[in-house]
Design an enzyme around this catalytic site. Sequence first.
Site: not given
Length: 93
Positions: A22, A40
């Site tokens: 990320r 996520n």
Amino acid sequence: MSTSSIRRIVRVSGSVQGVGFRWAAADHAEALGVSGTVRNLLDGTVEADVEGPEDAVHQMLDWLEQGPTSARVSGTEVREERPRGTSGFRIAG
């Protein structure tokens, strides 16, 4: 170079959680000038919502197919969505 704005939702599967995916995605998105989010999901995948100029979004999609060197991407699913006019890119969860 195309300047029309497009939006894509990308679900990335593989070894993509707990490997800095990320943060690397957010850095790459910022460098490309695209907006959106990355997060996520509970099933172990990562979802990226990417919006911006067509060329930049396609470059981001290409990056998401590989991810950072710490990740092992096994596949991506991409769907088209209507642009929302968002700005900035953030890690959503």
